[in-house]
Design a protein around this motif. Structure first.
Motif, PDB file in Angstrom:
ATOM      1  N   ALA A 401       6.493  76.078  94.326  1.00 39.86           N
ATOM      2  CA  ALA A 401       6.967  77.540  94.271  1.00 39.86           C
ATOM      3  C   ALA A 401       7.296  78.126  93.051  1.00 39.86           C
ATOM      4  N   ARG A 402       8.106  77.282  92.300  1.00 38.19           N
ATOM      5  CA  ARG A 402       8.554  77.835  90.775  1.00 38.19           C
ATOM      6  C   ARG A 402       7.227  77.706  89.919  1.00 38.19           C
ATOM      7  N   ILE A 403       6.452  76.653  90.044  1.00 33.06           N
ATOM      8  CA  ILE A 403       5.237  76.696  89.180  1.00 33.06           C
ATOM      9  C   ILE A 403       4.345  77.854  89.595  1.00 33.06           C
ATOM     10  N   ALA A 404       4.110  78.327  90.658  1.00 37.43           N
ATOM     11  CA  ALA A 404       3.280  79.332  91.084  1.00 37.43           C
ATOM     12  C   ALA A 404       3.983  80.550  90.682  1.00 37.43           C
ATOM     13  N   ILE A 405       5.143  80.721  90.599  1.00 38.96           N
ATOM     14  CA  ILE A 405       5.870  82.126  90.400  1.00 38.96           C
ATOM     15  C   ILE A 405       5.667  82.109  88.891  1.00 38.96           C
ATOM     16  N   ALA A 406       5.856  81.042  88.064  1.00 39.02           N
ATOM     17  CA  ALA A 406       5.432  81.190  86.576  1.00 39.02           C
ATOM     18  C   ALA A 406       4.184  81.544  86.256  1.00 39.02           C
ATOM     19  N   SER A 407       3.206  81.000  87.073  1.00 42.87           N
ATOM     20  CA  SER A 407       1.916  81.224  86.915  1.00 42.87           C
ATOM     21  C   SER A 407       1.566  82.694  86.961  1.00 42.87           C
ATOM     22  N   VAL A 408       2.001  83.230  88.113  1.00 41.72           N
ATOM     23  CA  VAL A 408       1.709  84.605  88.267  1.00 41.72           C
ATOM     24  C   VAL A 408       2.485  85.586  87.511  1.00 41.72           C
ATOM     25  N   ASP A 409       3.763  85.109  86.828  1.00 41.44           N
ATOM     26  CA  ASP A 409       4.187  85.726  85.811  1.00 41.44           C
ATOM     27  C   ASP A 409       3.658  85.985  84.645  1.00 41.44           C
ATOM     28  N   ALA A 410       2.977  84.822  84.352  1.00 37.25           N
ATOM     29  CA  ALA A 410       2.437  84.771  83.281  1.00 37.25           C
ATOM     30  C   ALA A 410       0.967  85.676  83.174  1.00 37.25           C
ATOM     31  N   ALA A 411       0.432  85.714  84.283  1.00 35.97           N
ATOM     32  CA  ALA A 411      -1.182  86.237  84.438  1.00 35.97           C
ATOM     33  C   ALA A 411      -0.691  87.866  84.844  1.00 35.97           C
ATOM     34  N   ALA A 412       0.317  88.059  85.052  1.00 37.04           N
ATOM     35  CA  ALA A 412       0.700  89.658  85.312  1.00 37.04           C
ATOM     36  C   ALA A 412       0.062  90.488  84.504  1.00 37.04           C
ATOM     37  N   PRO A 413       0.147  90.495  82.927  1.00 30.27           N
ATOM     38  CA  PRO A 413      -0.268  91.252  82.035  1.00 30.27           C
ATOM     39  C   PRO A 413      -1.887  91.441  82.481  1.00 30.27           C
ATOM     40  N   MET A 414      -2.359  90.174  82.574  1.00 30.01           N
ATOM     41  CA  MET A 414      -3.828  90.312  82.668  1.00 30.01           C
ATOM     42  C   MET A 414      -4.304  91.106  83.865  1.00 30.01           C
ATOM     43  N   ALA A 415      -3.443  90.874  85.090  1.00 29.12           N
ATOM     44  CA  ALA A 415      -3.697  91.454  86.536  1.00 29.12           C
ATOM     45  C   ALA A 415      -3.642  93.024  86.128  1.00 29.12           C
ATOM     46  N   LEU A 416      -2.753  93.296  85.184  1.00 29.41           N
ATOM     47  CA  LEU A 416      -2.613  94.957  85.287  1.00 29.41           C
ATOM     48  C   LEU A 416      -3.607  95.419  84.376  1.00 29.41           C
ATOM     49  N   ALA A 417      -4.105  94.577  83.403  1.00 21.95           N
ATOM     50  CA  ALA A 417      -5.086  95.021  82.488  1.00 21.95           C
ATOM     51  C   ALA A 417      -6.484  95.170  83.285  1.00 21.95           C
ATOM     52  N   GLU A 418      -6.774  94.313  84.082  1.00 20.11           N
ATOM     53  CA  GLU A 418      -7.960  94.060  85.103  1.00 20.11           C
ATOM     54  C   GLU A 418      -7.772  95.077  86.168  1.00 20.11           C
ATOM     55  N   GLY A 419      -6.657  95.570  86.583  1.00 17.95           N
ATOM     56  CA  GLY A 419      -6.465  96.498  87.881  1.00 17.95           C
ATOM     57  C   GLY A 419      -6.368  95.719  89.104  1.00 17.95           C
ATOM     58  N   VAL A 420      -6.254  94.426  88.936  1.00 20.22           N
ATOM     59  CA  VAL A 420      -6.006  93.559  90.283  1.00 20.22           C
ATOM     60  C   VAL A 420      -4.652  93.397  90.668  1.00 20.22           C
ATOM     61  N   GLU A 421      -4.361  93.698  91.895  1.00 21.60           N
ATOM     62  CA  GLU A 421      -2.808  93.563  92.473  1.00 21.60           C
ATOM     63  C   GLU A 421      -2.565  92.176  92.930  1.00 21.60           C
ATOM     64  N   ILE A 422      -1.530  91.558  92.502  1.00 25.50           N
ATOM     65  CA  ILE A 422      -1.094  90.125  92.614  1.00 25.50           C
ATOM     66  C   ILE A 422      -0.005  90.122  93.974  1.00 25.50           C
ATOM     67  N   GLU A 423      -0.057  89.712  94.937  1.00 29.75           N
ATOM     68  CA  GLU A 423       0.825  89.379  95.826  1.00 29.75           C
ATOM     69  C   GLU A 423       1.306  87.816  95.732  1.00 29.75           C
ATOM     70  N   CYS A 424       2.423  87.677  96.164  1.00 27.99           N
ATOM     71  CA  CYS A 424       3.122  86.391  96.525  1.00 27.99           C
ATOM     72  C   CYS A 424       3.831  86.304  97.567  1.00 27.99           C
ATOM     73  N   ASP A 425       3.637  84.727  98.267  1.00 31.29           N
ATOM     74  CA  ASP A 425       4.415  84.182  99.401  1.00 31.29           C
ATOM     75  C   ASP A 425       4.957  83.166  99.026  1.00 31.29           C
ATOM     76  N   LEU A 426       6.118  83.321  98.390  1.00 27.91           N
ATOM     77  CA  LEU A 426       6.325  81.825  97.425  1.00 27.91           C
ATOM     78  C   LEU A 426       7.928  81.565  97.884  1.00 27.91           C
ATOM     79  N   ARG A 427       8.126  81.296  99.010  1.00 31.09           N
ATOM     80  CA  ARG A 427       9.645  80.968  99.565  1.00 31.09           C
ATOM     81  C   ARG A 427       9.821  79.578  99.382  1.00 31.09           C
ATOM     82  N   GLY A 428      10.478  79.122  98.248  1.00 34.21           N
ATOM     83  CA  GLY A 428      10.801  77.924  97.867  1.00 34.21           C
ATOM     84  C   GLY A 428      12.328  77.342  98.268  1.00 34.21           C
ATOM     85  N   PRO A 429      12.552  76.243  97.910  1.00 32.83           N
ATOM     86  CA  PRO A 429      11.755  75.228  97.071  1.00 32.83           C
ATOM     87  C   PRO A 429      10.645  74.587  97.940  1.00 32.83           C
TER      88      PRO A 429
END
Ligand code: ADP
Length: 549
Positions: A401-429
């Motif tokens: 879950a932590r790895i996925a959160i880090a990934s989504v965080d890193a991709a956030a600027p790209m998602a913003l630039a591309e106009g794509v919304e990212i949702e997460c369902d990451l209840r860890g660990p």
């Protein structure tokens, strides 16, 4: 020994039963018995009676013998014997006209035997008819119809007919049995010939096959191998002095295999395997690489009856792979050095405040493209590094879950630039024993693909959950999707869908093949579910794992 042969042996003392009888021998025997009868009569004081019939009979028998003696040899055939038999019935008829018959009438058995033997059923009929005509009728004519005449005349044709009939039937049956046995033998012979022809064909196919084949029995012992397999073994054992298993090496071409690691030993232990790669021979000029598979062979009843080992020559493929990997590695390596300096100098230039806005914008383009090139070179190098083989892992207990959160965080600027919304369902660990760096690379690739291949305004969703002894990461989007026809090739190197290339979305088609190699090295699997124009769902499932290592 068949039935008819046994019968022939039993009747051998009667020379006329077996083979082509000599009528002279038959008649001589008959005469002997007649003469013996007369001598015994005389010795016993039996009266010859008025007409001297017994002596006339003996004389007739002798006369017949003389006739037979002068017949040409070529006449000694069935008709002669049949005529002889009928004539001897006459002898018996004449002899038994005397007052006391004695043993004379018993001699009727001999002509009956000859007729039954030579003519079978018709012979039996001739015997009955001949006896009636030549024995019964004369006897009745001489002795009249009173009791003694009847009792002497009537049973004789019946007994003679039965003897001939019994012999004819016995011989017919014996012949039938012999014919059937012969037919059976011929059928068996034909079947054996067919089997032998099939065996030879199979052997030729077996030996001529381009694939090396080895057969083992249910206890792992060698049953046979074809020429091709022998050739592979001979390459490993060029001289008699090398200990078994000689020059056999693992897929890397340098690690020697032990006897236990040979495909034959593995198959003998009951293992089943596929694409087990190895090298036979040490000489680089002549050594061959083989891909070996081992399969248990199972009878229709479901019992293991042995194993089949098949070896295919993949030397050219292995050499081509080695050349390709070396080429990719060299090129990528050569690209990396100038790229590093481009990236470095662009960064230094961008720090310069005196640059015009236009120059900064142009440098940003250079920076972006240099970054893309660097990513590509890295991917190529990584691919070349572990192409085809398992990825080396450094495992530890990590929270997916932590790895996925880090990934989504890193991709956030790209998602913003591309106009794509990212949702997460990451209840860890959600803990798993895995290589954190490589797992992050997989998630990064799936998340960035979800953003890249989803048009503006779309959505992507990342979720992680534990399912028993496995953990599952899902990355879903409502993007361009993947057609069913293309899904099968999605994880092959450099494959890109038509929709992706047509929409000019940048990429090289290496991310998913690397992701698959990483996931499979962890003992997991990666799958995709997708519909063209509606979106895709990528699912990574990994075993939780127990030990870090
Ligand atoms: P790249 O993205 O660099 O081309 P990948 O190996 O990551 O390479 O992906 C291979 C191909 O699979 C992509 O080019 C694209 O055609 C297709 N693909 C991957 N992810 C998606 C997705 N989420 N939606 C649609 N197509 C996808």
């Amino acid at each position: 020994m068949d039935q008819s042969e046994r019968l022939r042996r039993a009747l051998r003392p009667f020379a006329w039963v077996d083979g082509d009888p000599d009528p002279r021998g038959l008649q001589a025997g008959f005469v002997l018995l007649v003469v013996l009868d007369r001598l015994l009569r005389r010795a016993g004081g039996v009266p010859l009676g008025d007409g001297n019939w017994p002596l006339r009979g003996a004389a007739l028998a002798l006369l017949i013998l003389l006739v037979v003696m002068v017949l040409p040899r070529s006449w000694r055939r069935t008709p002669v014997i049949a005529a002889l038999a009928v004539a001897d019935l006459g002898v018996v008829g004449v002899s038994s006209l005397g007052p006391q018959d004695g043993g004379t009438s018993l001699l009727v058995v001999l002509p009956a035997l000859w007729l039954g033997n030579r003519l079978r059923m018709p012979g039996a009929l001739i015997t009955v008819a001949g006896s009636l005509l030549l024995i019964t009728l004369p006897s009745l004519a001489v002795h009249g119809l009173e009791g003694e005449g009847l009792s002497r005349a009537v049973p004789m044709p019946v007994a003679a007919g039965l003897v001939a009939l019994a012999l004819a039937a016995g011989l017919d049956l014996a012949e039938l049995a012999r014919r059937q046995a012969e037919e059976g033998e011929q059928r068996l012979q034909r079947t054996l010939e067919t089997l032998e022809a099939e065996r030879q064909t199979s052997q030729e196919v077996f030996d001529g096959a381009d694939v090396g084949l080895m057969l083992l029995d249910e206890r792992g012992r060698l049953v046979g191998m074809n020429r091709r397999y022998e050739e592979f073994i001979r390459l490993s054992l060029p001289g008699d002095d090398l200990p078994w298993p000689g020059d056999t090496f693992a897929a890397d071409g340098t690690t020697r295999l032990t006897a236990d690691q040979l495909p034959s030993a593995r198959a003998a232990r009951g293992e089943e395997f596929e694409d087990y790669r190895m090298w036979s021979g040490a000489d680089p000029a002549t050594r061959r690489a083989v891909s070996v598979s081992g399969r248990r062979s199972v009878s229709p009843a479901g019992n293991v009856v042995g194993a089949v080992v098949a070896a295919t020559d993949i030397t050219e493929l292995m050499r081509a792979l080695a050349v390709k990997e070396e080429f990719v590695a060299t090129v990528s390596h050569e690209l990396r050095t100038p790229l590093t300096s481009i990236v470095g100098y662009v960064a230094i230039l961008l720090e310069d405040d005196t640059l015009s806005a236009q120059a900064v914008a142009q440098l940003r383009v250079v920076e972006r493209n240099a970054a893309r090139l660097t990513a590509l070179v890295e991917a190529l190098l990584q691919e070349a590094h572990h192409a085809g083989g398992p990825v080396p892992l450094e495992r530890e207990e990590v929270d997916l879950a932590r790895i996925a959160i880090a990934s989504v965080d890193a991709a956030a600027p790209m998602a913003l630039a591309e106009g794509v919304e990212i949702e997460c369902d990451l209840r860890g660990p959600v803990l798993v024993v895995a290589d954190p760096q490589l797992l992050a690379q997989v998630v990064d690739n799936l998340v960035s693909n979800a953003i890249k291949y989803t048009p503006r305004g779309g959505r992507a969703r990342v979720s992680v959950r534990r399912d028993g002894e496995r953990v599952e990461l899902t990355v879903a989007d409502n993007g361009i999707g993947i057609s069913e026809a293309e899904r099968g090739q999605l994880f092959t190197r450099f494959f890109r869908t038509r929709a992706a290339t047509e929409s000019a979305i940048q990429g090289v088609g290496l991310g998913l093949s690397i992701a698959k190699a990483i996931v499979e090295s962890h003992g997991g699997r990666i799958e995709v579910d997708s519909e063209c124009g509606r979106g895709s769902v990528f699912r990574v499932s990994l075993p939780v794992g127990t030990e870090a290592g």
